[in-house]
Scaffold this active site. Structure first.
Site, short mmCIF file in Angstrom:
data_model
loop_
_atom_site.label_atom_id
_atom_site.label_comp_id
_atom_site.label_asym_id
_atom_site.label_seq_id
_atom_site.Cartn_x
_atom_site.Cartn_y
_atom_site.Cartn_z
CG ASP A 89 -0.25 -0.48 2.60
OD1 ASP A 89 1.10 -0.59 2.53
OD2 ASP A 89 -0.90 -1.00 3.48
CG ASN A 149 -8.75 -1.65 11.81
OD1 ASN A 149 -7.70 -2.37 11.33
ND2 ASN A 149 -9.16 -0.56 11.22
CG HIS A 192 -5.76 -2.39 8.90
ND1 HIS A 192 -5.82 -1.36 9.37
CD2 HIS A 192 -4.44 -2.88 8.84
CE1 HIS A 192 -4.84 -0.89 9.44
NE2 HIS A 192 -3.75 -1.94 9.19
CD GLU A 249 -8.44 0.72 7.75
OE1 GLU A 249 -8.32 -0.18 8.66
OE2 GLU A 249 -7.65 1.85 7.85
C1 F6R Z 1 0.94 -1.44 6.04
C2 F6R Z 1 0.27 -2.59 6.33
C3 F6R Z 1 -0.67 -2.47 7.53
C4 F6R Z 1 0.13 -2.62 8.84
C5 F6R Z 1 -0.71 -2.70 10.05
C6 F6R Z 1 -0.13 -2.88 11.30
O1 F6R Z 1 1.67 -1.63 4.64
O2 F6R Z 1 0.09 -3.43 5.52
O3 F6R Z 1 -1.59 -3.53 7.38
O4 F6R Z 1 0.57 -4.11 8.65
O5 F6R Z 1 -1.17 -1.25 10.00
O6 F6R Z 1 0.78 -1.92 11.39
P1 F6R Z 1 1.85 -2.31 12.36
O7 F6R Z 1 3.03 -3.28 12.02
O8 F6R Z 1 2.73 -0.74 12.75
O9 F6R Z 1 1.51 -2.19 13.75
#
Ligand code: F6R
EC number: 3.5.99.6
Length: 263
Positions: free
Chosen positions: A71, A140, A142, A147
């Protein structure tokens, strides 16, 4: 889905790095070059450090390996230290000695964002698809920036970040209002196309999301639960992130009693 519960948060990284390194070696042995799917955020950082260590010791050859990020924020200059273009360069491309021309991140600055998303899907296809997709999980539920209520059949597209995700990611920015509101993200169906999915999570803050993803119903309310539909998905968690799983003993029992072909 295979669930691997490790004792220490650092063991998550070594398990994931060794799995990815095995994939790279196996693909190379078949005369091809591996295609990695890479996540940003803090969860995979230890895995990238462990992979970098393997590269620097000569135990992992990344020549010709390519990578696709999950992303990117929309409207954030690539030079901004928190754009995923910058983050991927800093944490993946350089430490793993990848050829920058083989590392791809969705184009969040494109004039035509839907066209950029279609192009990204096409680039993944042209590369032969992703061999192993590394994933983190949001509190959450995702994955990527899909989301809750994201279509389980979604492809790379423009999305609005949930308030909780923006709050969680505010730690990377000088102030919460600097976190972009929109993003481009691979869709859940795009992620399911990867030949292998590897989700890593550490800490009690992820425990509820992990339980919903692994043991809850397959539901757009917990986008990571779509991995239950993947034929080769592994979830690697430390004890804290595993603390809400009901079948913890079973997962450990399975790991110590794998059929010989699966070892
Ligand atoms: C970002 C992504 C998100 C993160 C998620 C967890 O490329 O794919 O799904 O993996 O927001 O973020 P952290 O690892 O910072 O808790």
């Amino acid at each position: 889905m295979q669930v691997v519960i490790v004792e220490q948060p650092g063991d998550v990284a070594s398990f994931a790095a060794s799995r990815i390194s095995d994939v790279v070696a196996r693909v190379a042995a078949s005369g091809k070059r591996a295609v990695l799917g890479v996540a940003t955020g803090s969860s995979p950082l230890g895995t990238y450090r462990a992979l970098a260590e393997l590269v620097s010791r000569g135990h992992l050859d990344t020549t010709g390996v390519s990578a696709f990020a999950l992303d990117e924020y929309v409207g954030l200059d690539y030079a901004h230290p928190e754009s995923y273009h910058s983050v991927v360069t800093r944490t993946v491309t350089e430490p793993l000695a990848l050829d920058p021309r083989r590392v791809h991140v969705p184009d969040g600055l494109a004039d035509d964002l839907p066209a950029a998303c279609s192009r990204y899907e096409e680039q993944i296809r042209a590369a032969g698809g992703i061999d192993v997709q590394l994933l983190g999980i949001g509190a959450n539920g995702h994955i990527g920036f899909n989301e809750p209520t994201s279509s389980l059949n979604s492809r790379t597209r423009l999305k609005t970040l949930a308030k909780r995700t923006r709050d969680d990611n505010a730690r990377f920015f000088d102030s919460p209002d600097q976190v972009p509101i929109h993003c481009l993200t691979q869709g859940l169906a795009t992620i399911l196309d990867a030949r292998q999915a590897l989700l890593v999570a550490q800490g009690v803050g992820k425990a509820e999301a992990i339980a919903a993803a692994v043991e809850g119903p397959v539901s757009a309310m917990c986008p990571a639960s779509v991995l239950q539909l993947h034929s080769h998905a592994t979830v690697v968690v430390d004890e804290a992130a595993a603390s809400r799983l009901r079948l913890r003993d079973y997962y450990s029992y399975v790991l110590t009693n794998l059929p010989s072909g699966d070892r």
